[in-house]
Design a protein around this motif. Sequence first.
Motif, PDB file in Angstrom:
ATOM      1  N   PRO A 181       0.820  -1.218   0.000  1.00  0.00           N
ATOM      2  CA  PRO A 181       0.000   0.000   0.000  1.00  0.00           C
ATOM      3  C   PRO A 181       0.848   1.259   0.000  1.00  0.00           C
ATOM      4  N   THR A 182       0.285   2.338  -0.510  1.00  0.00           N
ATOM      5  CA  THR A 182       0.973   3.623  -0.514  1.00  0.00           C
ATOM      6  C   THR A 182       1.367   3.998   0.913  1.00  0.00           C
ATOM      7  N   GLY A 183       2.583   4.490   1.074  1.00  0.00           N
ATOM      8  CA  GLY A 183       3.057   4.883   2.392  1.00  0.00           C
ATOM      9  C   GLY A 183       3.765   3.772   3.140  1.00  0.00           C
ATOM     10  N   SER A 184       3.875   2.586   2.533  1.00  0.00           N
ATOM     11  CA  SER A 184       4.510   1.457   3.226  1.00  0.00           C
ATOM     12  C   SER A 184       5.997   1.349   2.916  1.00  0.00           C
ATOM     13  N   GLY A 185       6.523   2.235   2.061  1.00  0.00           N
ATOM     14  CA  GLY A 185       7.953   2.242   1.798  1.00  0.00           C
ATOM     15  C   GLY A 185       8.389   1.380   0.632  1.00  0.00           C
ATOM     16  N   LYS A 186       7.597   1.383  -0.453  1.00  0.00           N
ATOM     17  CA  LYS A 186       7.969   0.596  -1.641  1.00  0.00           C
ATOM     18  C   LYS A 186       9.291   1.073  -2.236  1.00  0.00           C
ATOM     19  N   SER A 187       9.457   2.392  -2.312  1.00  0.00           N
ATOM     20  CA  SER A 187      10.635   2.948  -2.986  1.00  0.00           C
ATOM     21  C   SER A 187      11.930   2.519  -2.307  1.00  0.00           C
ATOM     22  N   LEU A 188      11.918   2.440  -0.998  1.00  0.00           N
ATOM     23  CA  LEU A 188      13.130   2.051  -0.283  1.00  0.00           C
ATOM     24  C   LEU A 188      13.585   0.653  -0.695  1.00  0.00           C
ATOM     25  N   CYS A 189      12.641  -0.196  -1.110  1.00  0.00           N
ATOM     26  CA  CYS A 189      12.963  -1.578  -1.472  1.00  0.00           C
ATOM     27  C   CYS A 189      13.869  -1.666  -2.692  1.00  0.00           C
ATOM     28  N   PHE A 190      13.838  -0.647  -3.584  1.00  0.00           N
ATOM     29  CA  PHE A 190      14.786  -0.657  -4.703  1.00  0.00           C
ATOM     30  C   PHE A 190      15.879   0.393  -4.552  1.00  0.00           C
ATOM     31  N   GLN A 191      15.670   1.373  -3.648  1.00  0.00           N
ATOM     32  CA  GLN A 191      16.714   2.379  -3.431  1.00  0.00           C
ATOM     33  C   GLN A 191      17.857   1.824  -2.598  1.00  0.00           C
ATOM     34  N   LEU A 192      17.520   1.127  -1.528  1.00  0.00           N
ATOM     35  CA  LEU A 192      18.544   0.660  -0.586  1.00  0.00           C
ATOM     36  C   LEU A 192      19.522  -0.338  -1.219  1.00  0.00           C
ATOM     37  N   PRO A 193      19.069  -1.315  -2.031  1.00  0.00           N
ATOM     38  CA  PRO A 193      20.034  -2.203  -2.680  1.00  0.00           C
ATOM     39  C   PRO A 193      21.044  -1.456  -3.557  1.00  0.00           C
ATOM     40  N   ALA A 194      20.614  -0.388  -4.221  1.00  0.00           N
ATOM     41  CA  ALA A 194      21.539   0.399  -5.045  1.00  0.00           C
ATOM     42  C   ALA A 194      22.617   1.043  -4.180  1.00  0.00           C
ATOM     43  N   ILE A 195      22.212   1.503  -2.995  1.00  0.00           N
ATOM     44  CA  ILE A 195      23.162   2.130  -2.072  1.00  0.00           C
ATOM     45  C   ILE A 195      24.121   1.085  -1.515  1.00  0.00           C
ATOM     46  N   VAL A 196      23.586  -0.060  -1.125  1.00  0.00           N
ATOM     47  CA  VAL A 196      24.390  -1.122  -0.522  1.00  0.00           C
ATOM     48  C   VAL A 196      25.397  -1.692  -1.523  1.00  0.00           C
ATOM     49  N   ARG A 197      24.926  -1.949  -2.741  1.00  0.00           N
ATOM     50  CA  ARG A 197      25.792  -2.567  -3.763  1.00  0.00           C
ATOM     51  C   ARG A 197      26.729  -1.567  -4.429  1.00  0.00           C
ATOM     52  N   GLU A 198      26.409  -0.266  -4.271  1.00  0.00           N
ATOM     53  CA  GLU A 198      27.155   0.796  -4.935  1.00  0.00           C
ATOM     54  C   GLU A 198      27.182   0.575  -6.441  1.00  0.00           C
ATOM     55  N   ARG A 199      26.003   0.205  -6.967  1.00  0.00           N
ATOM     56  CA  ARG A 199      25.812  -0.035  -8.396  1.00  0.00           C
ATOM     57  C   ARG A 199      24.578   0.748  -8.855  1.00  0.00           C
ATOM     58  N   LEU A 200      24.420   0.881 -10.168  1.00  0.00           N
ATOM     59  CA  LEU A 200      23.352   1.701 -10.729  1.00  0.00           C
ATOM     60  C   LEU A 200      22.036   0.927 -10.854  1.00  0.00           C
TER      61      LEU A 200
END
Length: 604
Positions: free
Chosen positions: A46-65
């Motif tokens: 649902p909206t507000g549950s943090g969907k975006s973080l689910c694909f943002q955080l792996p990019a930060i962790v892996r340091e990949r695009l």
Amino acid sequence: MTQEPPQMAKARASLASVYGFSAFRPGQEEILAAMLDGKDVLAVMPTGSGKSLCFQLPAIVRERLTLVVSPLIALMRGQAAQLRELGVEAASLNSSTEVEERQRIARSLRDRSLRLLYIAPERLLRADVLASLRDASIHCLAIDEAHCVSQWGHDFRPEYLRLREVVEALGGVQTVAVTATADGPTRSEIVAKLFVRKPQIYVRSFDRPNLFLAMRPKSNATRQLIDRLDAHRGESGVVYCASRRRTEELAEEFARIGRRALPYHAGLEHSVRAANHDAFLREDGCVICATIAFGMGIDKPDVRFVFHADMPSSIEAYYQEIGRAGRDGLPAEAFTLYSAGDMELRRRQIFESGATDERKRVEMAKLEDLVALCETARCRRQTLLGMFGEQSGPCGHCDVCQGAVRLIDGRIDAQKALSAVLRTSGRFFFGHLANILAGKTTAAVERYGHNQLKTFGVGKDRTPADWRGVLRQLQSAKLIDRDEDDRDRLIVTEEGRRVLRGEAPFALREDVVNAKARRSTRAAVESHDDDALLLAALKALRGAIAVAQKQPAYVIFPDRTLIEMAKARPAELDELSGLHGVGAVKLQKYGAAFLAVVRDHSHA
């Protein structure tokens, strides 16, 4: 005890240091674990549950695009701006991107420093763009608003049908698709059309417990909306309208009573529309009046209310639109006005469209679900969740549960209305039937001789508006329906005939005035705030920084962070860093300034 995988441990640490969050929200951790394990993922949350973080955080962790496909420019710009404020290299590439920004993106792609690039599907499908991205070492393709792939959905975007080609062109790159609205058939469609491999599917509850759901039949719609705004003084919100003209009329009416209100629709000059959109994002207490059909791409977390001046087009559209309220998890309100005219207009649009009979049948079923939600005498949340396949008990937190609706014995009224339908051969609709029942002599009633019917005036104790409501409830309860062979004719169903003969009961919904249901979400948000003046001062500082940086206020700090700051009154940076949403970069950039405001008020 099993040791946590290193990447997951890094993700947990980044959650605190980058985002300033102390824990994952429900559902995020298992999705992140699957992604960090290299699996493809479809996440329905649902909206507000943090969907975006689910694909943002792996990019930060892996340091990949990670390449993020999004259908709305405003949404792309907003999320990229928030990430940059967190110290994450992010950008958006779309038709409005300036030349200088395009050059910066190109440099970041070459030196591999970019972590998230947001792009519209139309641009991504261009051969030159796709060719340039093949050399960018893309690690993951994230598809936001994945329900746009569904031709049966409320927000179909044909460009989404070709995104699987992009996955293949990028060498079968890891794919994650996220959406807030996807029933079983839509999920199957997403899997079939977007993924080259079978994804892991995660479906979180559709429940948004922080939203107060309320619906009312229209009487004086403008007055009803103005009355409802009284509970939201100083708060930002959205009012959806069915026409461009109505957005402008309502914005003027709200401005007349002292509210900062602006229209937003596709017919406005681009510069005006952009200015109104930016004002809504950057200013506290701004009300935007927008057309339902025009996607606003709102990523503003502190929208405290979403009103519908006219009934939405479907149950899915309703859920998507109210989802723009309360994304920060704090209390918010969804209030909808509806009428028989709204229902009839939508039905006519469906049947007069060039769609196939099967598509019309699907659209009608979705409309009937929405009508049933409007007219239900059950808990709104319970009814809504049931339409998405979830079972729940009464929520205690909607207008029905809080006493704004009550049931009365409606069998006699139903019999009067059903008789009127039969005596007019089903050839007349709710407005005309209501006049007959209320005994109102109109030109049409006289022309057809309906003032001579036995049913004329049998319901003088009710107004025509009351009778229209009764007739809608009869339709919602399937006591009357459209003739399948003649859509211009009403029929009394078998269940309706049972009620007419006195063989079955019928409970009628009766709306009542209940001050308790007219709650203030502002009071709920700030009810435990010991110093409203401090909160106002913190918001003023946030606003000044936002204006100076030409950023939305919530990008600096969301309301939730300022409310926690006003309650906790931190004296040192270490104390401030423990609050929700205060990551390392924001602590360094803004910590001293906000601590100074807290200190000044504490010593006042």
